[in-house]
Design a protein around this motif. Structure first.
Motif, PDB file in Angstrom:
ATOM      1  N   ALA A 166       0.818  -1.217   0.000  1.00 40.97           N
ATOM      2  CA  ALA A 166       0.000   0.000   0.000  1.00 40.97           C
ATOM      3  C   ALA A 166       0.848   1.261   0.000  1.00 40.97           C
ATOM      4  N   GLY A 167       2.037   1.198   0.582  1.00 40.42           N
ATOM      5  CA  GLY A 167       2.878   2.385   0.680  1.00 40.42           C
ATOM      6  C   GLY A 167       3.829   2.580  -0.475  1.00 40.42           C
ATOM      7  N   MET A 168       3.823   1.664  -1.460  1.00 41.68           N
ATOM      8  CA  MET A 168       4.732   1.796  -2.593  1.00 41.68           C
ATOM      9  C   MET A 168       4.383   3.019  -3.427  1.00 41.68           C
ATOM     10  N   GLU A 169       5.403   3.748  -3.822  1.00 38.74           N
ATOM     11  CA  GLU A 169       5.206   4.904  -4.695  1.00 38.74           C
ATOM     12  C   GLU A 169       5.347   4.465  -6.143  1.00 38.74           C
ATOM     13  N   ILE A 170       4.296   4.688  -6.928  1.00 37.65           N
ATOM     14  CA  ILE A 170       4.310   4.276  -8.329  1.00 37.65           C
ATOM     15  C   ILE A 170       5.199   5.213  -9.137  1.00 37.65           C
ATOM     16  N   GLN A 171       6.074   4.645  -9.955  1.00 32.96           N
ATOM     17  CA  GLN A 171       6.981   5.401 -10.800  1.00 32.96           C
ATOM     18  C   GLN A 171       6.414   5.496 -12.216  1.00 32.96           C
ATOM     19  N   PRO A 172       6.780   6.558 -12.967  1.00 28.05           N
ATOM     20  CA  PRO A 172       6.357   6.628 -14.374  1.00 28.05           C
ATOM     21  C   PRO A 172       6.887   5.429 -15.149  1.00 28.05           C
ATOM     22  N   GLY A 173       6.108   4.984 -16.117  1.00 22.44           N
ATOM     23  CA  GLY A 173       6.528   3.846 -16.914  1.00 22.44           C
ATOM     24  C   GLY A 173       5.781   2.587 -16.533  1.00 22.44           C
ATOM     25  N   ARG A 174       6.138   1.484 -17.188  1.00 22.61           N
ATOM     26  CA  ARG A 174       5.448   0.217 -16.990  1.00 22.61           C
ATOM     27  C   ARG A 174       6.390  -0.817 -16.411  1.00 22.61           C
ATOM     28  N   THR A 175       5.876  -1.577 -15.464  1.00 20.81           N
ATOM     29  CA  THR A 175       6.628  -2.698 -14.908  1.00 20.81           C
ATOM     30  C   THR A 175       6.850  -3.754 -15.984  1.00 20.81           C
ATOM     31  N   ASP A 176       8.025  -4.334 -16.005  1.00 24.85           N
ATOM     32  CA  ASP A 176       8.292  -5.478 -16.874  1.00 24.85           C
ATOM     33  C   ASP A 176       7.564  -6.680 -16.264  1.00 24.85           C
ATOM     34  N   LEU A 177       6.323  -6.913 -16.719  1.00 21.29           N
ATOM     35  CA  LEU A 177       5.484  -7.929 -16.092  1.00 21.29           C
ATOM     36  C   LEU A 177       6.079  -9.330 -16.252  1.00 21.29           C
ATOM     37  N   GLY A 178       6.636  -9.605 -17.427  1.00 21.85           N
ATOM     38  CA  GLY A 178       7.263 -10.904 -17.616  1.00 21.85           C
ATOM     39  C   GLY A 178       8.417 -11.129 -16.656  1.00 21.85           C
ATOM     40  N   GLY A 179       9.246 -10.100 -16.473  1.00 19.75           N
ATOM     41  CA  GLY A 179      10.351 -10.204 -15.531  1.00 19.75           C
ATOM     42  C   GLY A 179       9.873 -10.333 -14.099  1.00 19.75           C
ATOM     43  N   LEU A 180       8.787  -9.633 -13.767  1.00 20.32           N
ATOM     44  CA  LEU A 180       8.231  -9.711 -12.417  1.00 20.32           C
ATOM     45  C   LEU A 180       7.744 -11.123 -12.119  1.00 20.32           C
ATOM     46  N   ILE A 181       7.036 -11.735 -13.087  1.00 13.42           N
ATOM     47  CA  ILE A 181       6.537 -13.093 -12.892  1.00 13.42           C
ATOM     48  C   ILE A 181       7.693 -14.078 -12.825  1.00 13.42           C
ATOM     49  N   ASP A 182       8.711 -13.849 -13.651  1.00 10.47           N
ATOM     50  CA  ASP A 182       9.880 -14.738 -13.640  1.00 10.47           C
ATOM     51  C   ASP A 182      10.588 -14.715 -12.286  1.00 10.47           C
ATOM     52  N   ALA A 183      10.432 -13.589 -11.557  1.00  7.99           N
ATOM     53  CA  ALA A 183      11.059 -13.514 -10.234  1.00  7.99           C
ATOM     54  C   ALA A 183      10.488 -14.548  -9.274  1.00  7.99           C
ATOM     55  N   LEU A 184       9.276 -15.046  -9.563  1.00  8.48           N
ATOM     56  CA  LEU A 184       8.690 -16.095  -8.732  1.00  8.48           C
ATOM     57  C   LEU A 184       9.264 -17.468  -9.076  1.00  8.48           C
ATOM     58  N   ASN A 185       9.904 -17.576 -10.226  1.00 13.41           N
ATOM     59  CA  ASN A 185      10.521 -18.846 -10.620  1.00 13.41           C
ATOM     60  C   ASN A 185      11.954 -18.984 -10.138  1.00 13.41           C
TER      61      ASN A 185
END
Length: 315
Positions: A166-185
């Protein structure tokens, strides 16, 4: 939850939102865990149980070949649900999540979904962890760091995880969703539950394969957050639109019925492509809208999942 709240900008407001969420979730979602399963999705477990005849939709990886050969009828091996569940969240907080024209911002629904999952899993020694992406990724700029919160048991630890989200500050731009999901692997973990929460606006080619890889080892739930204005445009004349990821301003003439029809058709095709990619990856798919009762949608989803499991079919 207060309407249209940008929780990340105000720590005090974030704490108030989380407190109210806890009350809502406890009142409406308690009782869903009555029975054999301890998670939001009734995980299959790893302990071998009895065999039964194969039914269309069963996971072929659980075929009981000795019984099948002996009876000449396909059988699958039932498994007993694990008594301890490890759940990981992949939370996408791209700039496009700071948007909402319904009762809430899309960001609020991300936090709400995270709170519901934390409540449904953080009990009985179950552990919950998260990887969080807060935008900041631009083409050619490399992959931004992903905040990783280790999986820990207990309600206190789960509340701390939710406060961080909830306290995360959103930065301009888009998250690399594929990389984010890969972090769970990485690193490989024991079988558990993985939940990806995003608006999935990145092309499916960027995240479809990581979701598929995640599903090889884990039960995967994809929670798609949607705003009604992403599905169709209202007839309000000239509508100034700002791209939250680039800051670019565009003016759209919504009085043109052909433009509205093309927009709706393109939006429908986009959502169909998202649903197809998730289905092909074997993930359960829950769509939450900013203009609807997200708790009711989640309750209906869990009930449908459990009914499907009872009948022996997959999601």
């Amino acid at each position: 939850m207060t309407d249209r709240t940008t929780t990340g900008a105000n720590p005090g407001r974030a704490e108030a939102v989380l407190s109210r969420l806890q009350l809502l979730v406890t009142r409406k979602l308690d009782g869903l865990l009555q029975g054999d399963y301890l998670g939001l999705l009734p995980g299959a477990g790893t302990e071998a149980g009895e065999s039964r005849e194969y039914r269309p939709g069963d996971d072929v990886r659980r075929m009981d070949w000795p019984v099948t050969a002996r009876t000449t009828v396909p059988h699958v091996r039932r498994t007993v649900a694990d008594r301890e569940l490890e759940t990981w969240l992949a939370v996408d907080l791209s700039a496009s999540l700071d948007f909402g024209t319904g009762r809430w911002l899309k960001r609020d629904l991300v936090i709400a979904a995270s709170a519901a999952i934390a409540h449904l899993t953080a009990r009985g020694g179950n552990r919950i962890g998260a990887v969080i992406g807060s935008g900041g990724h631009r083409p050619g700029a490399g992959t931004p760091d992903v905040l990783r919160l280790p999986a820990r048991p207990g309600r206190k630890e789960a509340q701390g995880l939710l406060r961080t989200i909830a306290g995360m500050e959103i930065q301009p731009g888009r998250t690399d969703l594929g990389g984010l999901i890969d972090a769970l692997n990485r690193p490989p973990r024991r079988r558990g539950m993985a939940v990806v929460i995003s608006d999935f606006l990145a092309p499916p080619e960027q995240w479809g394969w990581p979701v598929r890889k995640l599903g090889v080892r884990h039960d995967v739930l994809a929670i798609e957050v949607v705003d009604p204005r992403e599905l169709e445009l209202p007839d309000v004349g000239v509508l100034p639109v700002v791209d939250p990821e680039t800051g670019e301003l565009h003016e759209v003439q919504t009085a043109d019925p052909r433009l509205r029809q093309r927009y709706a058709a393109a939006a429908a095709a986009q959502r169909a492509a998202i649903a197809h990619a998730l289905r092909a990856a074997g993930a359960a798919h829950l769509r939450l809208r900013t203009d609807s009762d997200w708790l009711l949608d989640m309750v209906r989803f869990v009930a449908a999942q459990r009914h499907a499991r009872t009948r022996g079919t997959t999601r």
